[in-house]
Design an enzyme around this catalytic site. Structure first.
Site, mmCIF file in Angstrom:
data_model
loop_
_atom_site.group_PDB
_atom_site.id
_atom_site.type_symbol
_atom_site.label_atom_id
_atom_site.label_comp_id
_atom_site.label_asym_id
_atom_site.label_seq_id
_atom_site.Cartn_x
_atom_site.Cartn_y
_atom_site.Cartn_z
ATOM 1 N N ASP A 66 0.830 -1.201 0.000
ATOM 2 C CA ASP A 66 0.000 0.000 0.000
ATOM 3 C C ASP A 66 0.866 1.253 0.000
ATOM 4 O OD1 ASP A 66 -2.389 1.378 -0.016
ATOM 5 O OD2 ASP A 66 -2.674 1.295 2.145
ATOM 6 N N CYS A 95 -19.482 -14.248 -3.630
ATOM 7 C CA CYS A 95 -20.401 -13.361 -2.906
ATOM 8 C C CYS A 95 -21.856 -13.687 -3.234
ATOM 9 C CB CYS A 95 -20.112 -11.901 -3.243
ATOM 10 S SG CYS A 95 -18.556 -11.276 -2.551
ATOM 11 N N CYS A 126 -18.481 -2.915 6.773
ATOM 12 C CA CYS A 126 -18.665 -3.841 5.658
ATOM 13 C C CYS A 126 -17.963 -5.173 5.915
ATOM 14 C CB CYS A 126 -18.198 -3.222 4.349
ATOM 15 S SG CYS A 126 -16.467 -2.738 4.309
ATOM 16 N N CYS A 142 -23.479 -0.208 4.925
ATOM 17 C CA CYS A 142 -22.593 0.965 4.869
ATOM 18 C C CYS A 142 -23.314 2.201 5.428
ATOM 19 C CB CYS A 142 -22.146 1.229 3.436
ATOM 20 S SG CYS A 142 -21.053 2.669 3.288
#
Length: 353
Positions: free
Chosen positions: A136, A190, A246, A200
């Site tokens: 990252d 999913c 989430c 959210c």
């Protein structure tokens, strides 16, 4: 050692260094470019100008590091053992919620350091080779590389999911100029589940795998240096650094593993801190308590801005409201006009009939 044997050995060395898994992929991320350009054109990056600045370079590893032939993708679990669970903290408005990834030491440094160790171990077998380690920390599309390598799939919340570990893990990347056999991608699992989209708080997940950063609490509390939009502040609750909603609701995270890495365990009680205690930190205390932590990068002023919003979200009948009003009034003028604007907003909320 032939390439297949070398790949197997590298994976074993990665596991010895504490990584959860290691997979290999090529450098072709061209399939992701069009979607990224649409995301940029919609302005979903907010004020993250580096997204525009680096453009498509993040999808071209062999241009970022010339000579790159393969990418080694690693994962590392980070979910810390806690006396107070995250859901319990979110239900207590007097506490501050810090995203679980940021409770311990700065993961960028920990993961990159171990990738460097892995590269040195490889060189003992192969001799000198060209490599570069990332976590990252550069224009690298880690999500796409994780998908290409079979480390997991991109969930509807845009995070990488793994069937045996959920999403509570960091990704690390090692670009190498060594030819190694690649792994196969895995299919997404999913299905019709929309739990992450539905939960959210600010409606930031606007479609499958697409997040509007301008509404995302992680962006608002970490990346954004501008004022937090007033219409979103009440939706943030007591989330002061990042947001895990989430992930907390994702069914795959019932398989998540608690990390054994002491560097990722919570420090300074930040897994369930008192909001007013945190607001009482001056800049010197903030720098001391966040030394070696990813939290330090936002600075004391943004930290106070976030805390002011969370305190402004205290229920009117909360027993700390009186003390909160006194602390906020006393803090005016201490951290700059932006923080003062958020403090005044919080005071209006706490003084409402």
């Amino acid at each position: 050692m032939d390439p297949l044997e070398l790949k197997s050995a590298i994976r074993e060395w990665a596991l010895e260094l504490g990584f959860t898994d290691l997979r290999v992929c090529d450098t072709d991320l061209s399939a992701y470019e069009a979607g990224f350009l649409r995301w940029l054109e919609a302005g979903n990056q907010g004020s993250m100008s580096y997204m525009d600045r680096h453009g498509l370079l993040r999808f071209r590893p062999d241009e970022l590091v010339p000579g790159t032939r393969r990418v080694l993708m690693v994962s590392r679990d980070y979910l810390p053992p806690e006396s107070t669970g995250p859901s319990e903290v979110l239900r207590d408005p007097g506490k501050g919620y810090v995203s679980r990834y940021a409770l311990g030491r700065d993961y960028h440094k920990v993961v990159r350091k171990n990738l460097q160790h892995l590269a040195r171990r490889i060189s003992e077998e192969t001799g000198p080779f060209t490599y570069r380690a990332f976590c990252d920390s550069a224009p690298v599309y880690e999500t796409g590389l994780a998908e290409r390598s079979g480390l997991g799939w991109k969930g509807k919340h845009s995070l990488v999911l793994n069937r045996s570990g959920g999403s509570w893990f960091f990704l690390g990347t090692l670009f190498v100029d060594i030819e190694l056999p690649v792994d196969k991608p895995v299919s997404a699992h999913c299905g019709s589940c929309t739990a992450c989209i539905d939960v959210c708080p600010t409606g930031a997940i606007i479609e499958d795998g697409v997040v509007d950063a301008r509404r995302c609490i992680s962006y608002l509390t970490i990346e954004a240096d501008e004022d937090i939009p007033e219409e979103l502040r009440p939706l943030m609750g007591n989330r002061i650094y990042g947001c895990d909603d989430c992930q907390l609701v994702c069914p795959w995270n019932r398989f998540a593993r608690v990390t054994g890495e002491a560097d990722f365990h919570a420090r300074h009680g930040l897994d369930a801190p008192d909001l007013l205690d945190l607001f009482g930190w001056d800049e010197r205390t903030f720098l001391s308590r966040t030394e070696g932590s990813a939290i330090r990068r936002i600075g004391w002023r943004r930290w106070r801005r976030n805390l002011a919003v969370a305190i402004g979200n205290l229920p009117s009948d909360h027993p700390q409201v009186g003390q909160a009003v006194s602390m906020l009034e006393g803090a005016l003028g201490e951290a700059g006009e932006q923080v003062d604007r958020h403090i005044r907003w919080a005071l209006r909320r706490l003084r409402r009939p």
